[in-house]
Design an enzyme around this catalytic site. Structure first.
Site: not given
Length: 393
Positions: A164, A234, A330, A363-364
């Site tokens: 990232s 967040r 992602d 993505h994580d």
């Protein structure tokens, strides 16, 4: 200013000033020239190291952290007590084996875990920098890292690895300091931020700045904290780290500890409760102004723009061995962004391997237990180690 109030909030962010990490302090004789044209006359970098540097200093690996992580990559976090953010990958006997490699991870400039950033004290005023801190870029982060690597006496890094925002730093390293990077691993990243990503970041920044406790960035001095705004930022960002399939698999439309809806604005659904929790725990470990600065640095990153719009020109003289990894689900950095990097490296004649890994974790995935990522990274590192002449056990 109410001194008691100021201390009451700053004490919640002690790592910004006195981190539980090694510190490299650079005085006025070693200023940091920023991309904006501003010079940071003195600054510090907080960092962690694992393992030992070998006699010819050929086994050093630099880990570049993503947006909301920090230098505590493979040790318990001093604020949360949780394991380091990449302990799945890094440690004794693991893929990045700290019994074989000397691993370095630093908190980026602009961060809030000990490297100089908006929560640090401005030596000219004796107060937190807040918005007086200059806007920084990915290239600024990397130049500071270069100074740290120099301080550690390392000429060439065996590998630079990041996902990232960390992957952006890896690309900057390989472009600007390619002669010092033997191999590079770029995971779930891109050579620039998309309009969609910039849009999500702007929502987060506006949420922070709309919080009355933000105080035009001077909340530490005022003894307040824009907790609600940062929590919303967040929550918004966290959605982009997941995939629709992962959200459905984990939460679906399941209710949170109740059998029916309440006809209120309480957290009726599990996903609502989960996001609120993510927001609450985040504000305990991260500085709101740092969030503004780091997201802005990602937005500004456009490696091709530095080379007349030709990304391949960024790697014309590269002798680095590259490995680019993407994840099928992602949508923050979709596979096409990785393919753009690979295409540019091919045009430049740089040696590159590429893998798109099938997963529904979004993505994580690069931070989670992904066996395929571990095996492909391990294969690349083993091959690079042989090319480097490092012993393979």
């Amino acid at each position: 200013m109410n001194q008691n109030k100021a201390h009451s909030y700053s004490d919640k962010l002690p790592q910004a000033m006195q981190p539980d990490s090694a510190l490299a302090v650079f005085g006025k004789d070693q200023p940091l020239q920023l991309a904006s044209g501003i010079v940071l006359p003195s600054f510090q970098i907080a960092y962690q190291t694992y393992g030992a540097l070998n006699s010819n200093k050929s086994n050093a690996i630099l880990i570049c952290h993503p947006l909301t992580c920090d230098q505590h990559v493979a040790n318990p976090h001093p604020v949360t007590g949780k394991p380091g953010w990449w302990t799945n990958l890094i440690g004794p006997g693991k893929i990045v084996d700290t019994e074989r490699y000397f691993v370095v991870c630093s908190n980026v400039i602009g961060g809030c875990l000990g490297s100089t950033g908006p929560a640090a004290i401005n030596p000219q005023t004796g107060k937190p920098y807040a918005l007086d801190f200059p806007v920084i870029t990915i290239s600024d982060m990397v130049r500071a890292q270069v100074m740290l690597v120099d301080r550690l006496g390392i000429d060439t890094l065996f590998a630079v690895i990041g996902g990232s925002m960390g992957g952006m730093q890896v690309l900057q390293w390989a472009s600007a300091f390619g002669e010092r990077v033997f191999s590079a691993i770029i995971v779930a990243s891109g050579a620039r931020h998309s309009a969609q990503n910039i849009a999500f970041d702007e929502i987060g920044r506006q949420a922070v700045m709309a919080d009355p406790d933000w105080r035009a960035g001077n909340y530490i001095e005022a003894g307040t904290s824009p907790r609600k705004g940062l929590a919303v930022a967040r929550m918004t960002a966290h959605i982009t780290y997941l995939s629709e399939a992962a959200l459905h698999r984990k939460f679906g439309r399941n209710l949170q500890e109740r059998s029916e809806v309440t006809f209120s604005f309480d957290a009726d659904f599990q996903i609502e409760s989960y996001l609120r929790h993510q927001g609450m725990v985040f504000v305990e470990r991260f500085d709101a102004n740092s969030y503004l600065y780091l997201t802005r640095a990602m937005n500004y990153f456009d490696l091709a723009a530095e080379y007349g719009g030709h990304l391949s020109h960024a790697f014309r003289r590269a002798r680095t061995l590259f490995f680019v990894v993407s994840f099928s689900s992602d949508w923050l950095f979709p596979t096409r962004e990785s393919q753009i990097i690979v295409h540019a490296l091919n045009l430049a004649g740089a040696p590159v391997s590429f893998a798109e890994l099938r997963t529904d974790k979004g993505h994580d995935a690069f931070l989670l237990n992904e066996p395929m990522m571990f095996s492909t990274v391990n294969g690349f590192l083993q091959s690079a180690a042989r090319a480097r002449g490092l012993s393979i056990q």
